[in-house]
Scaffold this active site. Sequence first.
Site, PDB file in Angstrom:
ATOM      1  N   ARG A  24     -10.568  -8.689  -4.865  1.00  0.00           N
ATOM      2  CA  ARG A  24      -9.313  -7.987  -4.624  1.00  0.00           C
ATOM      3  C   ARG A  24      -8.305  -8.974  -4.060  1.00  0.00           C
ATOM      4  O   ARG A  24      -8.661  -9.956  -3.433  1.00  0.00           O
ATOM      5  CB  ARG A  24      -9.537  -6.847  -3.641  1.00  0.00           C
ATOM      6  CG  ARG A  24     -10.498  -5.814  -4.190  1.00  0.00           C
ATOM      7  CD  ARG A  24     -10.846  -4.778  -3.146  1.00  0.00           C
ATOM      8  NE  ARG A  24     -11.841  -3.887  -3.677  1.00  0.00           N
ATOM      9  CZ  ARG A  24     -11.752  -2.574  -3.625  1.00  0.00           C
ATOM     10  NH1 ARG A  24     -10.730  -2.008  -3.047  1.00  0.00           N
ATOM     11  NH2 ARG A  24     -12.688  -1.824  -4.127  1.00  0.00           N
ATOM     12  N   PHE A  25      -7.042  -8.685  -4.281  1.00  0.00           N
ATOM     13  CA  PHE A  25      -5.974  -9.561  -3.823  1.00  0.00           C
ATOM     14  C   PHE A  25      -5.163  -8.860  -2.753  1.00  0.00           C
ATOM     15  O   PHE A  25      -4.947  -7.655  -2.807  1.00  0.00           O
ATOM     16  CB  PHE A  25      -5.076  -9.959  -5.002  1.00  0.00           C
ATOM     17  CG  PHE A  25      -5.818 -10.724  -6.057  1.00  0.00           C
ATOM     18  CD1 PHE A  25      -6.054 -12.079  -5.913  1.00  0.00           C
ATOM     19  CD2 PHE A  25      -6.293 -10.084  -7.191  1.00  0.00           C
ATOM     20  CE1 PHE A  25      -6.750 -12.778  -6.882  1.00  0.00           C
ATOM     21  CE2 PHE A  25      -6.987 -10.779  -8.165  1.00  0.00           C
ATOM     22  CZ  PHE A  25      -7.213 -12.139  -8.009  1.00  0.00           C
ATOM     23  N   SER A  26      -4.668  -9.652  -1.803  1.00  0.00           N
ATOM     24  CA  SER A  26      -3.929  -9.092  -0.676  1.00  0.00           C
ATOM     25  C   SER A  26      -2.451  -8.923  -0.955  1.00  0.00           C
ATOM     26  O   SER A  26      -1.750  -8.260  -0.221  1.00  0.00           O
ATOM     27  CB  SER A  26      -4.079 -10.017   0.533  1.00  0.00           C
ATOM     28  OG  SER A  26      -3.458 -11.259   0.256  1.00  0.00           O
ATOM     29  N   GLY A  27      -1.950  -9.543  -1.989  1.00  0.00           N
ATOM     30  CA  GLY A  27      -0.521  -9.528  -2.264  1.00  0.00           C
ATOM     31  C   GLY A  27       0.105 -10.884  -2.009  1.00  0.00           C
ATOM     32  O   GLY A  27       1.210 -11.158  -2.444  1.00  0.00           O
ATOM     33  N   GLY A  28      -0.601 -11.753  -1.321  1.00  0.00           N
ATOM     34  CA  GLY A  28      -0.104 -13.093  -1.066  1.00  0.00           C
ATOM     35  C   GLY A  28      -0.493 -14.088  -2.151  1.00  0.00           C
ATOM     36  O   GLY A  28       0.031 -15.181  -2.215  1.00  0.00           O
TER      37      GLY A  28
END
Length: 110
Positions: A24-28
């Site tokens: 999953r990615f944090s948005g950064g």
Amino acid sequence: MLSVTAILVGKDLGGKVGLVTDGRFSGGSHGLVVGHVCPEAQVGGPIALLQDGNRITIDSETQELTVHVSNEDLAKRALAWSEPSLNCDRGVLQKYARLVSSSSAGAVTC
């Protein structure tokens, strides 16, 4: 995921290399990334049939991943495919590998 994508972009590969992961990615994160992919390779899905050098197109506008391998070649590979070993026989990693569902379902162990 942030470290991996930063390395790719730092080496000027952000527009040339796509990262496909069940993570999953944090948005950064930045660059060409596809996350939340179910564990296809472990269970014999289409990603399991890819080989080094196969061309893949990731279209971010249509949200499609296209494999440039003929259906005949994929069928041959599917017949020869066998489930890879989990390479862990005890502890938390073994429990996770044995029981976890896909991240799209919450990655819950039972």
